[in-house]
Design an enzyme around this catalytic site. Structure first.
Site, PDB file in Angstrom:
ATOM      1  N   CYS A   1       2.357   8.663 -10.796  1.00 25.48           N
ATOM      2  CA  CYS A   1       1.360   7.648 -10.425  1.00 25.48           C
ATOM      3  C   CYS A   1       2.013   6.726  -9.390  1.00 25.48           C
ATOM      4  CB  CYS A   1       0.890   6.897 -11.671  1.00 25.48           C
ATOM      5  SG  CYS A   1       2.223   6.132 -12.618  1.00 25.48           S
ATOM      6  N   ASN A   2       1.436   5.578  -9.118  1.00 25.43           N
ATOM      7  CA  ASN A   2       1.933   4.659  -8.082  1.00 25.43           C
ATOM      8  C   ASN A   2       3.328   4.133  -8.478  1.00 25.43           C
ATOM      9  OD1 ASN A   2       2.117   2.430  -6.224  1.00 25.43           O
ATOM     10  ND2 ASN A   2      -0.106   2.434  -6.069  1.00 25.43           N
TER      11      ASN A   2
ATOM     12  N   LYS B   1       4.543 -10.256   1.001  1.00 24.25           N
ATOM     13  CA  LYS B   1       3.613 -11.303   1.432  1.00 24.25           C
ATOM     14  C   LYS B   1       3.896 -12.628   0.707  1.00 24.25           C
ATOM     15  CE  LYS B   1      -0.507  -9.181   1.819  1.00 24.25           C
ATOM     16  NZ  LYS B   1      -1.906  -8.856   1.472  1.00 24.25           N
TER      17      LYS B   1
ATOM     18  N   GLY C   1      14.701  13.369   0.873  1.00 26.08           N
ATOM     19  CA  GLY C   1      14.108  12.037   0.650  1.00 26.08           C
ATOM     20  C   GLY C   1      15.036  11.175  -0.176  1.00 26.08           C
ATOM     21  N   GLY C   2      16.344  11.512  -0.152  1.00 27.75           N
ATOM     22  CA  GLY C   2      17.333  10.838  -1.005  1.00 27.75           C
ATOM     23  C   GLY C   2      17.608   9.402  -0.609  1.00 27.75           C
ATOM     24  N   THR C   3      17.118   8.974   0.569  1.00 25.96           N
ATOM     25  CA  THR C   3      17.330   7.584   1.010  1.00 25.96           C
ATOM     26  C   THR C   3      16.124   6.686   0.709  1.00 25.96           C
ATOM     27  OG1 THR C   3      16.495   8.280   3.155  1.00 25.96           O
ATOM     28  CG2 THR C   3      18.896   8.218   2.905  1.00 25.96           C
TER      29      THR C   3
ATOM     30  N   TYR D   1      -2.936  13.241   3.474  1.00 27.74           N
ATOM     31  CA  TYR D   1      -1.833  13.261   2.503  1.00 27.74           C
ATOM     32  C   TYR D   1      -2.207  14.147   1.308  1.00 27.74           C
ATOM     33  CZ  TYR D   1       1.430  11.073  -0.914  1.00 27.74           C
ATOM     34  OH  TYR D   1       2.401  10.810  -1.873  1.00 27.74           O
TER      35      TYR D   1
ATOM     36  N   LYS E   1      -0.383  17.610   0.057  1.00 26.76           N
ATOM     37  CA  LYS E   1       0.270  17.652  -1.262  1.00 26.76           C
ATOM     38  C   LYS E   1      -0.328  18.769  -2.124  1.00 26.76           C
ATOM     39  CE  LYS E   1       3.300  14.249  -1.218  1.00 26.76           C
ATOM     40  NZ  LYS E   1       4.728  14.508  -1.400  1.00 26.76           N
TER      41      LYS E   1
ATOM     42  N   ARG F   1      -4.953   0.659 -11.521  1.00 31.61           N
ATOM     43  CA  ARG F   1      -3.863   1.574 -11.187  1.00 31.61           C
ATOM     44  C   ARG F   1      -2.899   1.717 -12.363  1.00 31.61           C
ATOM     45  NH1 ARG F   1      -6.921   2.377  -7.688  1.00 31.61           N
ATOM     46  NH2 ARG F   1      -6.639   2.359  -5.435  1.00 31.61           N
TER      47      ARG F   1
HETATM   48  P1  NAP Z   1       9.895   6.696   0.778  1.00 34.76           P
HETATM   49  O1  NAP Z   1      10.600   5.581   0.116  1.00 34.76           O
HETATM   50  O2  NAP Z   1       8.992   6.403   1.912  1.00 34.76           O
HETATM   51  O3  NAP Z   1      10.996   7.748   1.250  1.00 34.76           O
HETATM   52  C1  NAP Z   1      10.631   8.860   1.999  1.00 34.76           C
HETATM   53  C2  NAP Z   1      11.856   9.719   2.175  1.00 34.76           C
HETATM   54  O4  NAP Z   1      11.498  10.868   2.956  1.00 34.76           O
HETATM   55  C3  NAP Z   1      13.000   9.000   2.914  1.00 34.76           C
HETATM   56  O5  NAP Z   1      14.222   9.377   2.329  1.00 34.76           O
HETATM   57  C4  NAP Z   1      12.870   9.561   4.317  1.00 34.76           C
HETATM   58  O6  NAP Z   1      14.111   9.585   5.020  1.00 34.76           O
HETATM   59  C5  NAP Z   1      12.424  10.985   4.011  1.00 34.76           C
HETATM   60  N1  NAP Z   1      11.777  11.600   5.159  1.00 34.76           N
HETATM   61  C6  NAP Z   1      10.612  11.228   5.754  1.00 34.76           C
HETATM   62  N2  NAP Z   1      10.361  12.004   6.821  1.00 34.76           N
HETATM   63  C7  NAP Z   1      11.369  12.912   6.879  1.00 34.76           C
HETATM   64  C8  NAP Z   1      11.673  13.979   7.755  1.00 34.76           C
HETATM   65  N3  NAP Z   1      10.875  14.301   8.793  1.00 34.76           N
HETATM   66  N4  NAP Z   1      12.788  14.698   7.519  1.00 34.76           N
HETATM   67  C9  NAP Z   1      13.602  14.388   6.483  1.00 34.76           C
HETATM   68  N5  NAP Z   1      13.367  13.402   5.614  1.00 34.76           N
HETATM   69  C10 NAP Z   1      12.261  12.664   5.823  1.00 34.76           C
HETATM   70  O7  NAP Z   1       9.051   7.527  -0.259  1.00 34.76           O
HETATM   71  P2  NAP Z   1       9.080   7.536  -1.851  1.00 34.76           P
HETATM   72  O8  NAP Z   1       8.119   6.505  -2.294  1.00 34.76           O
HETATM   73  O9  NAP Z   1      10.474   7.532  -2.342  1.00 34.76           O
HETATM   74  O10 NAP Z   1       8.394   8.940  -2.157  1.00 34.76           O
HETATM   75  C11 NAP Z   1       9.139  10.057  -2.639  1.00 34.76           C
HETATM   76  C12 NAP Z   1       8.161  11.149  -3.034  1.00 34.76           C
HETATM   77  O11 NAP Z   1       7.326  10.673  -4.094  1.00 34.76           O
HETATM   78  C13 NAP Z   1       7.225  11.585  -1.908  1.00 34.76           C
HETATM   79  O12 NAP Z   1       7.073  12.979  -1.924  1.00 34.76           O
HETATM   80  C14 NAP Z   1       5.916  10.892  -2.236  1.00 34.76           C
HETATM   81  O13 NAP Z   1       4.826  11.590  -1.717  1.00 34.76           O
HETATM   82  C15 NAP Z   1       5.956  10.890  -3.749  1.00 34.76           C
HETATM   83  N6  NAP Z   1       5.159   9.832  -4.383  1.00 34.76           N
HETATM   84  C16 NAP Z   1       5.371   8.507  -4.063  1.00 34.76           C
HETATM   85  C17 NAP Z   1       4.581   7.537  -4.677  1.00 34.76           C
HETATM   86  C18 NAP Z   1       4.775   6.061  -4.365  1.00 34.76           C
HETATM   87  O14 NAP Z   1       3.990   5.248  -4.891  1.00 34.76           O
HETATM   88  N7  NAP Z   1       5.761   5.651  -3.567  1.00 34.76           N
HETATM   89  C19 NAP Z   1       3.595   7.903  -5.625  1.00 34.76           C
HETATM   90  C20 NAP Z   1       3.428   9.255  -5.937  1.00 34.76           C
HETATM   91  C21 NAP Z   1       4.233  10.201  -5.319  1.00 34.76           C
HETATM   92  P3  NAP Z   1      14.657   8.310   5.867  1.00 34.76           P
HETATM   93  O15 NAP Z   1      14.329   7.081   5.075  1.00 34.76           O
HETATM   94  O16 NAP Z   1      16.118   8.573   5.939  1.00 34.76           O
HETATM   95  O17 NAP Z   1      13.936   8.331   7.169  1.00 34.76           O
HETATM   96  P1  GDP Z   2      -3.296   3.626  -3.674  1.00 30.02           P
HETATM   97  O1  GDP Z   2      -2.900   3.298  -5.077  1.00 30.02           O
HETATM   98  O2  GDP Z   2      -2.917   4.999  -3.265  1.00 30.02           O
HETATM   99  O3  GDP Z   2      -4.736   3.312  -3.403  1.00 30.02           O
HETATM  100  O4  GDP Z   2      -2.463   2.722  -2.677  1.00 30.02           O
HETATM  101  P2  GDP Z   2      -1.892   1.259  -2.684  1.00 30.02           P
HETATM  102  O5  GDP Z   2      -0.632   1.168  -3.454  1.00 30.02           O
HETATM  103  O6  GDP Z   2      -1.845   0.887  -1.243  1.00 30.02           O
HETATM  104  O7  GDP Z   2      -2.957   0.345  -3.479  1.00 30.02           O
HETATM  105  C1  GDP Z   2      -4.184   0.063  -2.893  1.00 30.02           C
HETATM  106  C2  GDP Z   2      -4.973  -0.942  -3.710  1.00 30.02           C
HETATM  107  O8  GDP Z   2      -4.317  -2.218  -3.698  1.00 30.02           O
HETATM  108  C3  GDP Z   2      -6.342  -1.162  -3.082  1.00 30.02           C
HETATM  109  O9  GDP Z   2      -7.282  -1.509  -4.101  1.00 30.02           O
HETATM  110  C4  GDP Z   2      -6.081  -2.354  -2.160  1.00 30.02           C
HETATM  111  O10 GDP Z   2      -7.279  -3.063  -1.865  1.00 30.02           O
HETATM  112  C5  GDP Z   2      -5.153  -3.183  -3.035  1.00 30.02           C
HETATM  113  N1  GDP Z   2      -4.278  -4.107  -2.270  1.00 30.02           N
HETATM  114  C6  GDP Z   2      -4.320  -5.464  -2.369  1.00 30.02           C
HETATM  115  N2  GDP Z   2      -3.439  -6.035  -1.533  1.00 30.02           N
HETATM  116  C7  GDP Z   2      -2.794  -5.018  -0.907  1.00 30.02           C
HETATM  117  C8  GDP Z   2      -1.741  -4.981   0.058  1.00 30.02           C
HETATM  118  O11 GDP Z   2      -1.221  -6.004   0.527  1.00 30.02           O
HETATM  119  N3  GDP Z   2      -1.314  -3.746   0.460  1.00 30.02           N
HETATM  120  C9  GDP Z   2      -1.853  -2.595  -0.042  1.00 30.02           C
HETATM  121  N4  GDP Z   2      -1.357  -1.401   0.353  1.00 30.02           N
HETATM  122  N5  GDP Z   2      -2.864  -2.606  -0.948  1.00 30.02           N
HETATM  123  C10 GDP Z   2      -3.333  -3.795  -1.376  1.00 30.02           C
END
Ligand code: NAP
Ligand code: GDP
Length: 318
Positions: free
Chosen positions: A167-168, A190, A11-13, A139, A143, A212
């Site tokens: 967290c988020n 947006k 997930g390095g990208t 999901y 996890k 959040r």
């Molecule tokens: P992201 O920006 O969507 O990146 C996902 C990464 O996973 C990308 O590098 C993607 O590669 C890779 N990937 C997806 N499918 C793959 C596959 N089939 N094989 C190999 N690589 C694959 O996600 P992120 O937000 O950085 O999340 C990183 C971690 O943090 C995840 O485990 C996620 O569940 C966790 N997390 C995220 C959040 C959040 O708010 N974003 C919150 C809590 C936990 P390509 O881009 O090269 O396709």
């Molecule tokens: P969550 O934290 O896992 O629930 O995921 P999100 O980051 O998608 O946050 C969702 C919360 O943001 C909910 O309360 C949505 O109603 C609110 N929200 C408001 N506008 C947006 C939007 O444009 N996109 C998303 N994803 N959520 C939104």
């Protein structure tokens, strides 16, 4: 055993992977080699490709971030895909890590996988205490199974496979696609579009009332590096800002509007889902591990993210 570490970041990208890459540019230790891979290097849902990737890089340590990731609305419409793809990737990565003698794996859970009906604040002991919110059960269960795998590998094979619970997350390199994104990148995209079109309204989904905790990707990256180097326990560790930093979606939208200098009206589309009302997580374990750690102020992190998005239209994931 050699003290040279080869750290493979799956997930390095992505959002978190790119932030770790940024952090290790400044903080790399001489005995460490870092390798960042994305899905073009190997599809980790395929066992053979996973084996070939590990044979090529021979990691001693793995930070496993690769996952199918999305915001509330993408989760609601694709629960089955979220479950299957993440289960496949997680099983392959841990199995091959075990088979090839990787010393330590740090995988990523999330505070959105905790039980829906729970007491607050949530802590690391509560992950399996009840069903997750119905909006993202696919999901969440995938996890949660990472934690089950970590415990199994430890019990049967004495492996140090552990997990962090962020967290988020938001920051540069996020996924700004309106359909797939989390709330902050979704709202940034947006508002950027509507200000370019000269619109005087900024529409936020839901009531704006849910709460959040948000962490800046560069802060999370520094914390994951600390966990890799210093935290040796199979039990998960929450990586979140403090409980007092919890913020409503309405105030989050206001912070984004300020970063853009938007003076129009913020409108709430209450026909859209709110998701889980709150997921307040306790970071006491993190505070013990890294007592001196200072989080980037939210408004500053939002401004940096907005500026990155505006300046990087050609490479941002849209
Ligand atoms: P992201 O920006 O969507 O990146 C996902 C990464 O996973 C990308 O590098 C993607 O590669 C890779 N990937 C997806 N499918 C793959 C596959 N089939 N094989 C190999 N690589 C694959 O996600 P992120 O937000 O950085 O999340 C990183 C971690 O943090 C995840 O485990 C996620 O569940 C966790 N997390 C995220 C959040 C959040 O708010 N974003 C919150 C809590 C936990 P390509 O881009 O090269 O396709
Ligand atoms: P969550 O934290 O896992 O629930 O995921 P999100 O980051 O998608 O946050 C969702 C919360 O943001 C909910 O309360 C949505 O109603 C609110 N929200 C408001 N506008 C947006 C939007 O444009 N996109 C998303 N994803 N959520 C939104």
């Amino acid at each position: 055993m050699s003290d040279d570490w080869v750290i493979l970041v799956t997930g390095g990208t992505g959002l978190v992977g790119k932030a770790i890459e940024e952090v290790v540019k400044m903080e790399k230790r001489p005995n460490e080699s870092w390798v960042f891979v994305g899905s073009k290097d190997a599809d980790l849902s395929d066992l053979t490709q996973t084996e070939q990737l590990f044979a090529k890089h021979k990691p001693t340590h793995v930070i496993h971030l690769a996952a199918m990731v999305g915001g509330l609305f993408h989760n609601m419409s694709h629960n089955l895909d979220f479950f299957r793809r993440n289960m496949q990737m997680n099983d392959n990565v841990l199995r091959v890590s075990h088979d090839t003698g990787v010393q330590k794996v740090v995988s990523c859970l999330s505070t959105c996988i905790f039980p829906d009906k729970t007491s607050y604040p949530i802590d690391e002991t509560m992950i399996h205490n009840g069903p997750p919110h119905s909006s993202n059960f696919g999901y969440s269960y995938a996890k949660r199974m990472l934690d089950v795998l970590n415990r199994g590998y430890h019990e049967q094979h004495k492996k140090m496979f552990t997990s962090v619970v962020p967290c988020n997350v938001f920051g540069p390199w996020d996924n700004f696609n309106e359909e797939h994104s989390h709330v902050i990148p979704g709202l940034i995209r947006k508002l950027h579009k509507s200000t370019n079109e000269g619109s005087a309204t900024f529409t936020v989904f839901g009531s704006g009332k849910p709460l959040r905790q948000f962490i800046y990707s560069l802060d999370l990256a520094r914390l994951i590096v600390i966990v890799l180097r210093q935290y040796n326990d199979v039990e998960p560790i929450i990586l979140s800002v403090d409980e007092e930093s919890e913020i409503s979606i309405a105030d989050t939208a206001k912070a984004i509007a300020t970063a853009f200098g938007f003076k129009g009206q913020i409108v709430f589309d209450t026909t859209k889902a709110d998701g889980q009302f709150k997921k307040t997580a306790n970071n006491a374990k993190l505070r013990k591990l890294a007592p001196e750690f200072v989080f980037t102020p939210f408004d500053k992190a939002i401004k940096e993210t907005v500026d990155w998005f505006v300046e990087n239209q050609s490479i941002a994931r849209l």
